[in-house]
Design an enzyme around this catalytic site. Structure first.
Site, PDB file in Angstrom:
ATOM      1  N   HIS A 138      25.053   2.933  53.737  1.00 19.18           N
ATOM      2  CA  HIS A 138      24.193   3.864  53.012  1.00 19.18           C
ATOM      3  C   HIS A 138      22.726   3.421  53.009  1.00 19.18           C
ATOM      4  O   HIS A 138      21.830   4.248  52.873  1.00 19.18           O
ATOM      5  CB  HIS A 138      24.686   4.119  51.583  1.00 19.18           C
ATOM      6  N   ASN A 149      29.471  19.212  40.944  1.00 17.40           N
ATOM      7  CA  ASN A 149      29.872  17.836  40.655  1.00 17.40           C
ATOM      8  C   ASN A 149      28.869  16.838  41.220  1.00 17.40           C
ATOM      9  O   ASN A 149      28.438  15.902  40.526  1.00 17.40           O
ATOM     10  CB  ASN A 149      31.267  17.573  41.239  1.00 17.40           C
ATOM     11  N   ASN A 187      30.091  28.448  41.532  1.00 21.77           N
ATOM     12  CA  ASN A 187      30.428  29.706  40.894  1.00 21.77           C
ATOM     13  C   ASN A 187      29.365  30.088  39.867  1.00 21.77           C
ATOM     14  O   ASN A 187      28.728  29.226  39.264  1.00 21.77           O
ATOM     15  CB  ASN A 187      31.804  29.592  40.219  1.00 21.77           C
ATOM     16  N   CYS A 221      35.399  33.553  45.554  1.00 20.14           N
ATOM     17  CA  CYS A 221      36.438  33.786  44.546  1.00 20.14           C
ATOM     18  C   CYS A 221      36.569  35.257  44.189  1.00 20.14           C
ATOM     19  O   CYS A 221      37.487  35.644  43.466  1.00 20.14           O
ATOM     20  CB  CYS A 221      36.135  32.966  43.296  1.00 20.14           C
TER      21      CYS A 221
END
Length: 200
Positions: free
Chosen positions: A84, A102, A136, A169
């Site tokens: 990294h 998240n 969402n 969705c």
């Protein structure tokens, strides 16, 4: 005139919008073929959950793909390179497309528990970092989301804002990742600015 090489990392997270990764790469490689003074070299960092939304075989062979397993298997002894850190040194630009709820929360709090978030935590903030929120509508409209986005922007990271559309969705609302053309154009313009400002 020889083109300058611009190293770009594309980070993908556990959002269904990751299905657009191959298209983003294809469009960027096409830009490389246009007379613009630079060409892209692309490497991809994927979180474990992002792998659900694309096939490794859909990624061109010219683009290296890194995940948590590569991070841990590449280090065995003191003195070995830390992936990294090395990726952050290599890259001129980091683009997270999509940035799910998240990972947005993790980055805004300084959490670094996978290769992508570690790369972001070690990122040189003098170099461009673009992020494309994708989630969402109900998650996007939670008050904490705006606060977390503003935190990233306060560090100098550039948001490519979410758009309103019918989501996977079935809901319709704000929160979808920006269109691929918008993302690629923003990368293109940021690359031009970076190349113009970069000292040889």
């Amino acid at each position: 005139m020889e083109k300058k090489l611009l190293n770009i990392i594309i980070g993908v997270t556990g959002s269904v919008a990751t299905i657009k990764l191959p298209l983003i790469i294809e469009n960027l490689l096409n830009i490389t073929n246009v007379e613009n003074g630079y060409k892209f070299e692309i490497q991809v960092i994927c979180t474990e959950r992002s792998k659900h939304f694309f096939k490794i075989t859909d990624i061109p062979e010219c683009c290296s793909l890194f995940d948590d397993d590569v991070e841990w298997s590449s280090w065995n002894h003191r003195g070995d390179p830390v992936l990294h850190i090395e990726l952050g040194k290599w890259a001129d630009m980091l683009v997270i497309a999509p940035l799910d709820a998240n990972t947005l929360a993790k980055i805004s709090q300084g959490i670094c528990d996978n290769l992508l978030t570690c790369t972001v935590r070690a990122w040189d903030v003098s170099k461009p970092l673009l992020f494309c929120p994708a989630m969402n509508t109900r998650m996007y409209q939670h008050p904490i989301t705006a606060n977390q986005i503003e935190t990233l922007k306060a560090w100098g990271y550039k948001e490519i804002p979410s758009i309103e559309k019918k989501l996977m969705c079935g809901d319709t609302g704000i929160g979808a990742m920006a269109d691929v053309d918008t993302i690629v154009q923003k990368i293109h313009s940021t690359a031009q600015d970076h190349v113009n400002n970069k000292k040889d």
